[in-house]
Design a protein around this motif. Structure first.
Motif, mmCIF file in Angstrom:
data_model
loop_
_atom_site.group_PDB
_atom_site.id
_atom_site.type_symbol
_atom_site.label_atom_id
_atom_site.label_comp_id
_atom_site.label_asym_id
_atom_site.label_seq_id
_atom_site.Cartn_x
_atom_site.Cartn_y
_atom_site.Cartn_z
ATOM 1 N N ASP A 1 119.561 51.797 -33.753
ATOM 2 C CA ASP A 1 120.263 51.272 -34.896
ATOM 3 C C ASP A 1 120.196 49.618 -34.783
ATOM 4 O O ASP A 1 120.152 49.060 -33.601
ATOM 5 C CB ASP A 1 121.798 51.498 -35.082
ATOM 6 C CG ASP A 1 121.648 53.194 -35.585
ATOM 7 O OD1 ASP A 1 120.681 53.494 -36.074
ATOM 8 O OD2 ASP A 1 122.486 53.856 -35.150
ATOM 9 N N GLN A 2 120.116 48.857 -35.891
ATOM 10 C CA GLN A 2 120.459 47.216 -35.834
ATOM 11 C C GLN A 2 121.786 46.838 -34.977
ATOM 12 O O GLN A 2 122.949 47.662 -35.283
ATOM 13 C CB GLN A 2 120.378 46.570 -37.294
ATOM 14 C CG GLN A 2 120.606 45.374 -37.332
ATOM 15 C CD GLN A 2 119.477 44.360 -37.296
ATOM 16 O OE1 GLN A 2 118.254 44.889 -37.294
ATOM 17 N NE2 GLN A 2 119.615 43.306 -36.989
ATOM 18 N N VAL A 3 121.866 46.091 -34.087
ATOM 19 C CA VAL A 3 123.141 45.674 -33.665
ATOM 20 C C VAL A 3 123.345 44.359 -34.545
ATOM 21 O O VAL A 3 122.587 43.227 -34.372
ATOM 22 C CB VAL A 3 122.814 45.257 -32.093
ATOM 23 C CG1 VAL A 3 123.962 44.779 -31.416
ATOM 24 C CG2 VAL A 3 122.412 46.437 -31.423
ATOM 25 N N GLU A 4 124.614 44.336 -34.859
ATOM 26 C CA GLU A 4 124.959 43.001 -35.581
ATOM 27 C C GLU A 4 125.648 41.952 -34.665
ATOM 28 O O GLU A 4 125.985 42.345 -33.620
ATOM 29 C CB GLU A 4 126.132 43.276 -36.532
ATOM 30 C CG GLU A 4 125.752 44.510 -37.670
ATOM 31 C CD GLU A 4 124.525 43.942 -38.390
ATOM 32 O OE1 GLU A 4 124.349 42.758 -38.664
ATOM 33 O OE2 GLU A 4 123.880 44.727 -38.940
ATOM 34 N N ASP A 5 125.799 40.649 -35.127
ATOM 35 C CA ASP A 5 126.368 39.518 -34.492
ATOM 36 C C ASP A 5 127.877 39.935 -33.846
ATOM 37 O O ASP A 5 128.038 39.491 -32.655
ATOM 38 C CB ASP A 5 126.351 38.273 -35.011
ATOM 39 C CG ASP A 5 124.893 37.661 -35.242
ATOM 40 O OD1 ASP A 5 123.932 37.974 -34.483
ATOM 41 O OD2 ASP A 5 124.776 36.756 -36.118
ATOM 42 N N ALA A 6 128.554 40.593 -34.627
ATOM 43 C CA ALA A 6 130.009 40.807 -34.342
ATOM 44 C C ALA A 6 130.042 41.964 -33.180
ATOM 45 O O ALA A 6 130.884 41.664 -32.250
ATOM 46 C CB ALA A 6 130.632 41.591 -35.560
ATOM 47 N N GLU A 7 129.144 42.749 -33.017
ATOM 48 C CA GLU A 7 129.214 43.632 -31.835
ATOM 49 C C GLU A 7 128.655 42.926 -30.649
ATOM 50 O O GLU A 7 129.325 43.166 -29.544
ATOM 51 C CB GLU A 7 128.017 44.682 -32.204
ATOM 52 C CG GLU A 7 127.772 45.846 -31.108
ATOM 53 C CD GLU A 7 129.006 46.650 -30.844
ATOM 54 O OE1 GLU A 7 128.854 47.308 -29.929
ATOM 55 O OE2 GLU A 7 130.179 46.517 -31.579
ATOM 56 N N GLY B 1 126.287 37.545 -19.690
ATOM 57 C CA GLY B 1 126.141 36.408 -20.688
ATOM 58 C C GLY B 1 124.750 36.558 -21.426
ATOM 59 O O GLY B 1 124.245 37.656 -21.206
ATOM 60 N N VAL B 2 124.148 35.663 -22.198
ATOM 61 C CA VAL B 2 123.290 35.628 -22.914
ATOM 62 C C VAL B 2 122.178 34.696 -22.583
ATOM 63 O O VAL B 2 122.638 33.611 -22.216
ATOM 64 C CB VAL B 2 123.627 35.884 -24.468
ATOM 65 C CG1 VAL B 2 124.241 37.106 -24.745
ATOM 66 C CG2 VAL B 2 124.149 34.728 -24.797
ATOM 67 N N VAL B 3 120.975 34.855 -22.985
ATOM 68 C CA VAL B 3 119.641 33.810 -22.890
ATOM 69 C C VAL B 3 119.299 34.008 -24.338
ATOM 70 O O VAL B 3 118.747 34.921 -24.928
ATOM 71 C CB VAL B 3 119.016 34.190 -21.715
ATOM 72 C CG1 VAL B 3 118.340 35.367 -21.640
ATOM 73 C CG2 VAL B 3 117.760 32.883 -21.903
ATOM 74 N N LEU B 4 119.400 32.867 -25.047
ATOM 75 C CA LEU B 4 118.864 32.921 -26.431
ATOM 76 C C LEU B 4 117.461 32.479 -26.641
ATOM 77 O O LEU B 4 116.946 31.742 -26.027
ATOM 78 C CB LEU B 4 119.880 31.882 -27.301
ATOM 79 C CG LEU B 4 121.270 32.282 -27.255
ATOM 80 C CD1 LEU B 4 122.019 31.207 -27.843
ATOM 81 C CD2 LEU B 4 121.393 33.764 -27.725
ATOM 82 N N THR B 5 116.809 33.397 -27.373
ATOM 83 C CA THR B 5 115.128 33.039 -27.640
ATOM 84 C C THR B 5 115.055 33.532 -29.095
ATOM 85 O O THR B 5 115.764 34.372 -29.436
ATOM 86 C CB THR B 5 114.368 34.003 -26.572
ATOM 87 O OG1 THR B 5 114.631 35.273 -26.756
ATOM 88 C CG2 THR B 5 114.817 33.569 -25.240
ATOM 89 N N PRO C 1 119.752 38.886 -26.757
ATOM 90 C CA PRO C 1 120.524 39.557 -28.264
ATOM 91 C C PRO C 1 119.262 39.777 -29.295
ATOM 92 O O PRO C 1 118.200 39.346 -28.941
ATOM 93 C CB PRO C 1 121.310 38.448 -28.830
ATOM 94 C CG PRO C 1 121.501 37.410 -27.650
ATOM 95 C CD PRO C 1 120.160 37.434 -26.653
ATOM 96 N N ARG C 2 119.511 40.915 -30.109
ATOM 97 C CA ARG C 2 121.030 41.540 -29.922
ATOM 98 C C ARG C 2 120.900 42.690 -29.225
ATOM 99 O O ARG C 2 121.744 43.301 -28.726
ATOM 100 C CB ARG C 2 121.259 41.702 -31.427
ATOM 101 C CG ARG C 2 121.486 40.507 -32.355
ATOM 102 C CD ARG C 2 121.760 40.851 -33.761
ATOM 103 N NE ARG C 2 121.881 39.830 -34.738
ATOM 104 C CZ ARG C 2 121.210 39.633 -35.887
ATOM 105 N NH1 ARG C 2 120.403 40.727 -36.019
ATOM 106 N NH2 ARG C 2 121.245 38.789 -36.607
ATOM 107 N N GLY C 3 119.803 43.668 -29.460
ATOM 108 C CA GLY C 3 119.792 45.027 -28.767
ATOM 109 C C GLY C 3 120.191 44.764 -27.260
ATOM 110 O O GLY C 3 120.532 45.887 -26.706
#
Length: 226
Positions: free
Chosen positions: A190-196, A49-53, A30-32
């Motif tokens: 563009d910025q990608v928001e958490d909601a997206e 899924g996501v891998v958070l860093t 995330p996010r882009g």
């Protein structure tokens, strides 16, 4: 130049087609990277899924990354090993706390996929220093996948070689000599928001779930007792 993150993902598809037929899971950073990863996962029908860093900023210039952390791993670039160890430790604890909180929020809308024995494709919209990708790879290895493939539309020239020693394959479309930053090679960045991010994860999860089987009752077989 890529028009946007979806365009970057679509141009990656032919280079990832060799993985079809394998048990593949896409993990996006995330996010882009979630926008890019979502487009890839949807095309091939792979789970997402996501891998958070999070990056570790330099003590003098927080915007300058000296490394990165995941929920349970930390990477500091060798050239920054002289940075005060106490500072790195404190930043690691602070950032990992934030990551754990975010992981709980995401798990509430989309359960993380099982990576055991899978070929995992870790996707980002671009790779500059490689610090966050290294932390992502280290975190993913702990979940016992069979292979890890790194994929991004664009990266700094040194990235394929630098990540080649920690990933099983590195798929990068372009490594321009004039690389200054990822956004330099996108028309729309563009910025990608958490909601997206959450919306895409929910959509991807729903797309990989088996259809619900509805039970039907044969009225003719009912028995009624007086």
């Amino acid at each position: 130049m890529f028009n946007d993150r979806v365009d970057g993902a679509q141009r990656l598809l032919p280079r990832l087609a060799y993985l079809q037929g394998q048990h593949v899971v896409v993990l996006a950073i995330p996010r882009g990277g979630v926008v890019t990863g979502y487009a890839i996962a949807q095309h091939f029908g792979w789970p997402l899924g996501v891998v958070l860093t999070k990056k570790i900023g330099h003590p003098i210039d927080p915007e300058y990354a000296i490394g990165a952390v995941s929920i349970d791993s930390v990477y500091v670039a060798p050239r920054h090993h002289d940075v005060d160890a106490t500072y790195v430790h404190e930043q690691t604890l602070r950032l990992q706390k934030l990551l754990r909180e975010r992981a709980l929020r995401i798990a509430g809308v989309c359960p993380p996929p099982d990576l055991t024995g899978a070929t995992v494709v870790i996707v980002d919209d671009g790779i500059a220093t490689g610090h966050t990708m290294r932390a992502a790879i280290a975190a993913t290895r702990k979940q016992r996948p069979s292979r890890i493939v790194v994929a991004a539309p664009v990266a700094a020239p040194s990235i394929p070689v630098e990540l080649g020693d920690v990933a099983d394959d590195v798929v990068i479309l372009d490594t321009p000599d004039d690389f200054m930053g990822v956004g330099q090679f996108y028309v729309h960045f563009d910025q990608v928001e958490d909601a997206e991010v959450e919306r895409l994860l929910i959509s991807a999860h729903a797309a990989t779930q088996p259809p619900v089987q509805h039970r039907t009752i044969d009225a003719g077989r009912r028995t009624h007792k007086p």
